[in-house]
Design a protein around this motif. Structure first.
Motif, PDB file in Angstrom:
ATOM      1  N   PRO A 137      41.025  59.432  46.943  1.00 10.34           N
ATOM      2  CA  PRO A 137      41.149  57.933  46.249  1.00 10.34           C
ATOM      3  C   PRO A 137      42.379  57.255  46.695  1.00 10.34           C
ATOM      4  CG  PRO A 137      41.954  60.004  44.879  1.00 10.34           C
ATOM      5  CD  PRO A 137      41.287  60.661  46.003  1.00 10.34           C
ATOM      6  N   ALA A 138      43.236  57.813  47.328  1.00  9.62           N
ATOM      7  CA  ALA A 138      44.332  57.143  47.971  1.00  9.62           C
ATOM      8  C   ALA A 138      43.933  56.335  49.190  1.00  9.62           C
ATOM      9  CB  ALA A 138      45.628  57.997  48.188  1.00  9.62           C
ATOM     10  N   ARG A 174      34.622  50.827  39.847  1.00  8.08           N
ATOM     11  CA  ARG A 174      33.862  50.882  38.589  1.00  8.08           C
ATOM     12  C   ARG A 174      34.770  51.342  37.525  1.00  8.08           C
ATOM     13  NH1 ARG A 174      29.891  52.790  42.426  1.00  8.08           N
ATOM     14  NH2 ARG A 174      30.254  54.871  41.808  1.00  8.08           N
ATOM     15  N   MET A 175      36.151  51.674  37.745  1.00 11.87           N
ATOM     16  CA  MET A 175      36.816  52.357  36.451  1.00 11.87           C
ATOM     17  C   MET A 175      37.888  51.296  36.112  1.00 11.87           C
ATOM     18  SD  MET A 175      37.952  55.850  38.663  1.00 11.87           S
ATOM     19  CE  MET A 175      38.863  56.281  37.576  1.00 11.87           C
ATOM     20  N   PRO A 176      38.411  51.528  34.775  1.00 14.05           N
ATOM     21  CA  PRO A 176      39.405  50.561  34.416  1.00 14.05           C
ATOM     22  C   PRO A 176      40.579  50.673  35.177  1.00 14.05           C
ATOM     23  CG  PRO A 176      38.345  51.775  32.277  1.00 14.05           C
ATOM     24  CD  PRO A 176      37.592  52.543  33.952  1.00 14.05           C
ATOM     25  N   PRO A 177      41.225  49.582  35.650  1.00 15.92           N
ATOM     26  CA  PRO A 177      42.355  49.624  36.670  1.00 15.92           C
ATOM     27  C   PRO A 177      43.113  50.999  36.067  1.00 15.92           C
ATOM     28  CG  PRO A 177      41.709  47.478  35.972  1.00 15.92           C
ATOM     29  CD  PRO A 177      40.916  48.314  35.167  1.00 15.92           C
ATOM     30  N   GLU A 178      43.604  51.041  34.870  1.00 15.43           N
ATOM     31  CA  GLU A 178      44.660  52.182  34.423  1.00 15.43           C
ATOM     32  C   GLU A 178      44.167  53.411  35.108  1.00 15.43           C
ATOM     33  OE1 GLU A 178      43.579  49.956  32.474  1.00 15.43           O
ATOM     34  OE2 GLU A 178      45.165  48.513  32.067  1.00 15.43           O
ATOM     35  N   ALA A 179      42.844  53.728  34.743  1.00 17.62           N
ATOM     36  CA  ALA A 179      42.266  55.090  35.031  1.00 17.62           C
ATOM     37  C   ALA A 179      42.283  55.234  36.657  1.00 17.62           C
ATOM     38  CB  ALA A 179      40.860  55.220  34.710  1.00 17.62           C
ATOM     39  N   THR A 182      46.391  46.179  40.607  1.00 19.66           N
ATOM     40  CA  THR A 182      45.259  46.601  41.338  1.00 19.66           C
ATOM     41  C   THR A 182      44.761  45.135  41.749  1.00 19.66           C
ATOM     42  OG1 THR A 182      43.995  46.955  39.285  1.00 19.66           O
ATOM     43  CG2 THR A 182      44.912  48.620  40.144  1.00 19.66           C
ATOM     44  N   LEU A 183      43.868  45.443  42.707  1.00 16.86           N
ATOM     45  CA  LEU A 183      43.021  44.081  42.908  1.00 16.86           C
ATOM     46  C   LEU A 183      41.817  44.583  43.527  1.00 16.86           C
ATOM     47  CD1 LEU A 183      42.797  41.017  43.885  1.00 16.86           C
ATOM     48  CD2 LEU A 183      44.062  41.596  45.963  1.00 16.86           C
ATOM     49  N   SER A 184      40.683  43.868  42.938  1.00 21.38           N
ATOM     50  CA  SER A 184      39.413  44.294  43.491  1.00 21.38           C
ATOM     51  C   SER A 184      38.737  43.051  43.780  1.00 21.38           C
ATOM     52  CB  SER A 184      38.538  44.917  42.329  1.00 21.38           C
ATOM     53  OG  SER A 184      37.044  45.066  42.671  1.00 21.38           O
ATOM     54  N   TRP A 185      38.478  42.641  45.210  1.00 13.86           N
ATOM     55  CA  TRP A 185      37.703  41.670  45.537  1.00 13.86           C
ATOM     56  C   TRP A 185      36.101  41.444  44.895  1.00 13.86           C
ATOM     57  CZ3 TRP A 185      40.096  37.263  46.355  1.00 13.86           C
ATOM     58  CH2 TRP A 185      41.394  37.376  47.100  1.00 13.86           C
ATOM     59  N   GLN A 186      35.694  42.577  45.045  1.00 14.72           N
ATOM     60  CA  GLN A 186      34.167  42.768  44.858  1.00 14.72           C
ATOM     61  C   GLN A 186      33.928  42.555  42.959  1.00 14.72           C
ATOM     62  OE1 GLN A 186      35.655  44.884  46.611  1.00 14.72           O
ATOM     63  NE2 GLN A 186      36.066  46.679  45.693  1.00 14.72           N
ATOM     64  N   ARG A 187      34.883  42.866  42.326  1.00 14.31           N
ATOM     65  CA  ARG A 187      34.859  42.394  40.986  1.00 14.31           C
ATOM     66  C   ARG A 187      35.094  41.070  40.518  1.00 14.31           C
ATOM     67  NH1 ARG A 187      36.912  47.389  37.162  1.00 14.31           N
ATOM     68  NH2 ARG A 187      36.135  46.081  35.600  1.00 14.31           N
ATOM     69  N   ASP A 188      35.685  40.287  41.614  1.00 12.64           N
ATOM     70  CA  ASP A 188      36.083  38.827  41.277  1.00 12.64           C
ATOM     71  C   ASP A 188      34.632  38.265  41.577  1.00 12.64           C
ATOM     72  OD1 ASP A 188      36.385  36.399  41.977  1.00 12.64           O
ATOM     73  OD2 ASP A 188      38.254  36.597  42.873  1.00 12.64           O
TER      74      ASP A 188
END
Length: 480
Positions: free
Chosen positions: A350-351, A383-388, A413-419
């Motif tokens: 995941p890193a 798909r996870m909450p950012p903290e998780a 955290t930054l997610s372009w696809q969730r934007d």
């Protein structure tokens, strides 16, 4: 300006001629409303608006976010202010460089690219750490004997380069290249590569698409040819002082018309006299023409009246976008000095690509770390909450590299696809989509015109966005 080939001289001369052609007779303008509504305040929309205003048009820009820049996004809340989106500006980015100079945005030497693997990188596969010097003889190296010295992130590129049929000046969307509009997986199988090699070289740390099956080889060939063309202008690379987001902010200050932020467009309707744009908050805008620069992922939620042609609507619904999950960390102590291993890592976990960024006054001091994760791992984290998600990345790092325990803190955290206004970090043509859609995606629909990075035909990235804005401005000039 029918020939948009990228040359600095061609840009300056051609744009002057284009603006002269575009100039609107003031007596022909209506007394009410704007001449043009531009949707999207990224580079494409702002550049389109700038060119139209230079020609005398009245322009209003609509932006859904509360900030300007689109997928140029400098992270002011992370030490060193790394880029969340567009990073380097190449020597051949003629439009970008010209607008930086016109707007007063200062060009400086480019900073380290956040997605580039460093020369000194620790490989971690299946939970095992491998130094680069040991990779050729590692039991986890699946590559054929003659290519075992290739690093996992570098294995595929010379194979693509050797097969690339595109030469300087070729139009990559020409139907004669349709045979290459296949998946990367299919190409690698044609090259005799086995499943384990494909899975590691293509399926880990994807740069385009989400897996080896969903990105077109022809689109990759175009990227490689464009990259080679860029190098012809020189190896200099630039960034904008204070962060690349300062460029669209500076460009916006050049505009005379309104920029309406927080305007989420819900519908665009047109007739022979012009267009009407409705926003979710009830605001309504009218003009003689409408330019939308939104990524197709955002355009999918807009109602068009009259409806778009079937093939164009299908392209909007189906064009792919690449996933990239970013997690930014700061180090409270130099764990890499404690364990004697390189601070940078390339992992199948995941890193993802775990990079030590050095963006402060001291080029040797690490300002932050970035876990940049693509493909299936990135989609799962997304798909996870950012903290998780950050907790999973930290737990992974602690397992494979105990010195990181207690040394790293997640800061963003930054997610372009969730934007909802991006849907991905950049467009990613799927196999067969170039052949099916390339000729139609940017065609005007009555008084609606289309721009954005995904519609650029000659360039990619920031320069591609501006290329598309220039094309749309010229198309608008033909109907005003």
């Amino acid at each position: 300006m029918s020939d948009n080939r990228l040359t600095r001289r061609g840009f300056s001369v051609g744009t002057s001629a284009a603006l002269a052609t575009l100039a609107l007779p003031r007596t022909a303008r209506a007394n009410t409303g704007d001449d043009v509504i531009v949707i999207g305040a990224g580079l494409s929309g702002l550049y389109c608006a700038f060119l139209l205003e230079q020609a005398g048009a009245r322009v209003t820009v609509l932006e859904a976010r509360k900030r300007l820049g689109g997928r140029l996004f400098t992270l002011q809340d992370v030490p060193g202010n790394p880029e969340g989106g567009g990073n380097g500006i190449g020597a051949g980015y003629a439009r970008v460089i010209d607008m930086a100079r016109q707007s007063g945005a200062e060009l400086i030497p480019v900073r380290q690219r956040t997605e580039t693997t460093q020369a000194n990188t620790l490989i971690n596969l299946k939970g095992q750490n491998i130094m680069m010097a040991d990779w050729p003889t590692s039991p986890l190296n699946p590559f054929p004997a003659e290519r075992r010295a290739k690093m996992p992130w570098a294995y595929q590129w010379d194979l693509y380069a050797a097969a690339n049929p595109l030469k300087l000046g070729d139009v990559w969307t020409d139907p004669k290249f349709a045979q290459w509009d296949i998946s990367l997986y299919d190409f690698m199988k044609q090259q005799g590569q086995d499943e384990a090699t494909i899975d590691l070289a293509l399926g880990t740390g994807m740069l385009y698409g989400s897996n080896p099956y969903d990105f077109s080889l022809l689109a990759l060939f175009h990227s490689l040819s464009w990259g080679a063309q860029q190098l012809a202008f020189g190896r200099e690379a630039y960034a904008i002082k204070g962060g690349n987001q300062r460029l669209p902010e500076a460009m916006a200050k050049l505009l005379k018309g309104r920029i309406e932020t927080g305007c989420v467009v819900t519908s665009i309707s047109t007739d022979s006299s012009g267009g009407r744009v409705a926003c979710a908050d009830g605001r309504m805008f009218r003009a003689k023409a409408v330019v939308t620069t939104l990524p197709f992922t955002a355009m999918r939620s807009i109602r068009f009246d009259p409806v778009l042609p079937a093939l164009q609507a299908e392209a909007i619904d189906l064009l792919g976008y690449s996933t990239a999950f970013q997690a930014h960390f700061v180090a409270d102590r130099p764990f890499w000095l404690e364990d004697g291993l390189p601070p940078n890592m390339w992992t199948d976990g995941p890193a993802g690509r775990f990079a030590a960024l050095r963006y402060g006054d001291d080029p040797n001091a690490v300002t932050s770390f970035l876990a940049f994760t693509n493909g299936a791992q990135g989609e799962r984290l997304d798909r996870m909450p950012p903290e998780a998600a950050t907790a999973e990345i930290l737990a992974f790092l602690e397992r494979v590299r105990p010195s990181t325990k207690g040394a790293l803190r997640a800061v963003k955290t930054l997610s372009w696809q969730r934007d909802p206004y991006a849907g991905g970090i950049y467009s990613a043509w799927k196999p067969g989509q170039i052949t099916r859609y390339a000729a139609t995606i940017s065609k005007p629909h009555g008084r609606i015109f289309f721009a954005g990075e995904h519609t650029a035909m000659l360039n990619r990235g920031m320069e591609g966005a501006m290329e598309s804005g220039e094309r749309a401005a010229l198309e608008v000039g033909d109907v005003l």
